[in-house]
Design a protein around this motif. Structure first.
Motif, PDB file in Angstrom:
ATOM      1  N   PHE C   5       0.810  -1.197  -0.058  1.00  7.87           N
ATOM      2  CA  PHE C   5      -0.158   0.052   0.045  1.00  7.87           C
ATOM      3  C   PHE C   5       0.880   1.283  -0.053  1.00  7.87           C
ATOM      4  CE2 PHE C   5      -3.426  -2.439   2.113  1.00  7.87           C
ATOM      5  CZ  PHE C   5      -4.069  -2.702   0.941  1.00  7.87           C
ATOM      6  N   LEU C  45      -7.900   8.083  -5.628  1.00  4.50           N
ATOM      7  CA  LEU C  45      -7.147   6.929  -5.480  1.00  4.50           C
ATOM      8  C   LEU C  45      -6.257   7.103  -4.195  1.00  4.50           C
ATOM      9  CD1 LEU C  45      -5.800   6.339  -8.975  1.00  4.50           C
ATOM     10  CD2 LEU C  45      -7.547   5.077  -7.763  1.00  4.50           C
ATOM     11  N   PHE C  52      -7.235   1.991   3.300  1.00  6.14           N
ATOM     12  CA  PHE C  52      -6.634   0.724   3.406  1.00  6.14           C
ATOM     13  C   PHE C  52      -5.466   0.601   4.445  1.00  6.14           C
ATOM     14  CE2 PHE C  52      -9.063  -2.544   1.201  1.00  6.14           C
ATOM     15  CZ  PHE C  52      -9.783  -1.658   0.754  1.00  6.14           C
TER      16      PHE C  52
ATOM     17  N   LEU D  52      -7.059  -0.718 -11.954  1.00  8.70           N
ATOM     18  CA  LEU D  52      -6.198  -1.890 -11.456  1.00  8.70           C
ATOM     19  C   LEU D  52      -5.982  -1.478  -9.979  1.00  8.70           C
ATOM     20  CD1 LEU D  52      -3.685  -2.418 -14.119  1.00  8.70           C
ATOM     21  CD2 LEU D  52      -5.159  -4.050 -13.302  1.00  8.70           C
ATOM     22  N   ILE D  53      -5.736  -0.120  -9.515  1.00 10.58           N
ATOM     23  CA  ILE D  53      -5.772  -0.007  -8.179  1.00 10.58           C
ATOM     24  C   ILE D  53      -6.873  -0.508  -7.365  1.00 10.58           C
ATOM     25  CG2 ILE D  53      -5.200   1.662  -6.342  1.00 10.58           C
ATOM     26  CD1 ILE D  53      -3.129   3.093  -8.249  1.00 10.58           C
ATOM     27  N   LEU D  54      -8.289   0.019  -7.770  1.00 10.74           N
ATOM     28  CA  LEU D  54      -9.107  -0.204  -7.363  1.00 10.74           C
ATOM     29  C   LEU D  54      -9.515  -1.811  -7.224  1.00 10.74           C
ATOM     30  CD1 LEU D  54     -11.642   2.519  -8.522  1.00 10.74           C
ATOM     31  CD2 LEU D  54     -10.573   2.381  -6.204  1.00 10.74           C
ATOM     32  N   LEU D  57      -7.367  -3.036  -4.620  1.00 10.44           N
ATOM     33  CA  LEU D  57      -7.863  -2.770  -3.009  1.00 10.44           C
ATOM     34  C   LEU D  57      -9.310  -3.743  -3.168  1.00 10.44           C
ATOM     35  CD1 LEU D  57      -7.665   0.737  -3.047  1.00 10.44           C
ATOM     36  CD2 LEU D  57      -6.403  -0.651  -1.800  1.00 10.44           C
TER      37      LEU D  57
END
Lengths: 163, 163, 99, 115
Positions: C5, C45, C52, D52-54, D57
């Protein structure tokens, strides 16, 4: 009034998805909110066949995988151009759209913009044309060959025969 | 912006969803981030989007100025009324525990009412501010036009010469 | 997972700086609007990933809201460029004469 | 345990590729020639990178309410980002910003004539 009912159901579904707390009080507030929002939206005139294109909304899942694949492909193509900017050969092309409704035309234009490498610059409602800016010749050809047009027309199929 | 089908259709699809999201934030203030102030601003954002895309004139028809006045005062009355209610029930001002027999439910009800009052007032004030600022140029031009007309009607004198 | 992350957050941060450079360089106003729009997407984003990273996914409500406001902001700025006002477009005397 | 490991690996892979996509998109925003070309760079951030990031996650999400919000953010971005890009392109076109065009394969890139 049918659009108000449909919108209320959709909005209540959105509330249920967001909420996560299902007490009688919150469910009642949710139903009231959905109804109130739909009535105000009706008053704003945003609940016509453009603002609530039910047919297209429900058929969208059919093309999801295809559009994701197209997006990934064209992403790689644009990254190749970004690494070597001299490869860029920008073009303006006119794409004929076979859609009959404004919502279908908008779906087509947004799919064109959603795939990187092509951006819809101008959408002409009267002549059913979309002026597209493509980064290279290949992107323009891929947009013009009509496969995307056919997919979007598939989405609004029953709306046409129904009216 | 109405002449572009893409912006028009997407705004029509988004406006009800934004309003529902605002009401969701309004009524879930005690579970997640949010509350009356944020909800009011989001609700006003939906009306601002409506005004920007479809024109201030139509937005004023959908949401007339008297709605703002009613919203501002109703919100304050709701907030103050909840406080006075708790005083009538024998507790301090805005002491929610006195509203109901069950202290937990009383707390919940009190927060819900007060937050709704805050949301109502904030949304109305935001919309009124937007109407006032966005309508300013139209107002100035109209005043200038009437002044010019009066000047041509009364011969060669310009406004200000009379004084 | 936390490590990944943070790596994603660093990548988003570098992209934010690059987009900020484009917003500063211009040269046309539309470059700046485009850059600011991209900064908005990157901020959405970043909020998601940070939620998270921090173990507090309630941040996602804020990300959803940011995406909405970003869109409304872009449309409003473009309308202002086009019409010179956010309200109704009243042609000035000069524009009226040209018509 | 095995399945969880595979899901975690896919999530990490997705986050990594998404980060690369976002970086390339921002690089394109900086490197490409004019406004219209830079829109394609911004398109990578909005579609490939964000998607892709979503997705990464989504695979790592602890709770279904979190998953719902991630899906909603994805849908919202898929609806608003092409619209915003189109609005910018249209505004630039109307304001008279001429795109750099390459009319024939051998010709150099030059300012395009008007429509």
């Amino acid at each position: 009034m049918r659009s108000v009912y449909v919108s209320t159901i959709l909005m209540f579904g959105l509330w249920l998805a967001l909420s996560g707390h299902y007490t009688p009080l919150l469910l009642a507030l949710g139903a009231l909110s959905a109804l109130g929002v739909s009535l105000l939206a009706k008053r704003m005139n945003v609940l016509d066949e453009e603002g609530l294109p039910i047919g297209i909304l429900f058929r969208l899942p059919r093309v999801t995988l295809w559009i994701i694949w197209e997006i990934l492909k064209s992403n790689l193509g644009v990254i190749r151009v970004i690494i070597a900017p001299s490869k860029a050969a920008p073009q303006l092309v006119t794409v004929l759209a076979g859609q009959h409704t404004a919502a279908g035309l908008v779906t087509h234009a947004n799919f064109i913009t959603l795939t990187p490498g092509t951006v819809s610059v101008q959408v002409d409602e009267d002549r059913n044309e979309i002026i597209v800016h493509g980064l290279t010749q290949e992107f323009c050809n891929a947009t013009k060959d009509g496969s995307m047009d056919a997919k979007v027309s598939l989405l609004e199929k029953r709306t046409v025969s129904g009216t | 912006m109405q002449d572009d089908p893409v912006i028009r259709v997407v705004a029509k699809v988004l406006i009800p969803a934004i309003m529902l999201f605002a009401l969701y934030v309004q009524f879930h203030g005690d579970y997640g981030p949010g509350g009356g102030f944020q909800a009011g601003v989001i609700f006003a954002a939906a009306l601002v989007l409506n005004a920007v895309v479809f024109g201030l004139h139509r937005a004023r028809q959908v949401w007339p100025m008297r709605y703002n006045l009613m919203g501002v005062s109703a919100g304050v009355v709701l907030y103050g009324g909840t406080g006075v209610w708790s005083m009538l029930a024998g507790a301090n001002y805005l002491d929610y525990f006195a509203l109901k027999a069950d202290p937990k439910a009383a707390q919940h009800l009190g927060i819900l009412l007060v937050e709704f009052g805050v949301g109502l007032t904030v949304a109305s004030v935001m919309v009124a501010l937007f109407f006032a600022f966005a309508g300013r140029l139209t107002h100035i031009r109209l005043v200038a036009k009437t002044a010019a007309h009066e000047a041509t009607d009364s011969g060669t004198s310009r406004p200000g010469d009379a004084a | 997972m936390s490590l990944w992350f943070s790596i994603t957050l660093v990548a988003i941060g570098i992209s934010l700086l690059l987009a900020l450079a484009r917003a500063a360089l211009g040269p046309t106003a539309f470059d700046r609007v485009l850059a600011v729009n991209s900064i908005g997407t990157l901020a959405v984003l970043a909020i998601c990933v940070y939620g998270f990273f921090d173990g507090r996914p309630e941040f996602l409500d804020i990300a959803l809201l940011y995406a909405l406001i970003n869109f409304i902001g872009t449309i409003s700025v473009l309308k202002y460029f086009r019409a010179g006002t956010l309200g109704d477009h009243v042609p000035t005397e000069k524009q009226r004469g040209a018509q | 345990m095995m399945v969880e490991n595979i899901v975690t690996v896919i999530a990490i892979f997705s986050l990594g590729v998404g980060s690369l996509g976002v970086l390339f998109g921002a690089l394109g925003l900086l490197r490409l020639g004019d406004v219209y070309q830079r829109m394609h760079g911004a398109g990578i951030i909005d579609t490939g990178g964000a998607g892709l990031i979503l997705f990464g996650l989504l695979l790592a999400s602890p709770d279904w309410t979190v998953s719902v919000r991630l899906v909603l953010i994805g849908l919202l971005l898929a609806l608003t980002s092409p619209t915003a890009t189109h609005a910018i392109a249209r505004a630039a076109h109307f304001a008279g910003v001429k795109p750099l065009l390459k009319t024939s394969p051998d010709a150099p890139i030059e300012k395009g004539a008007d429509e």
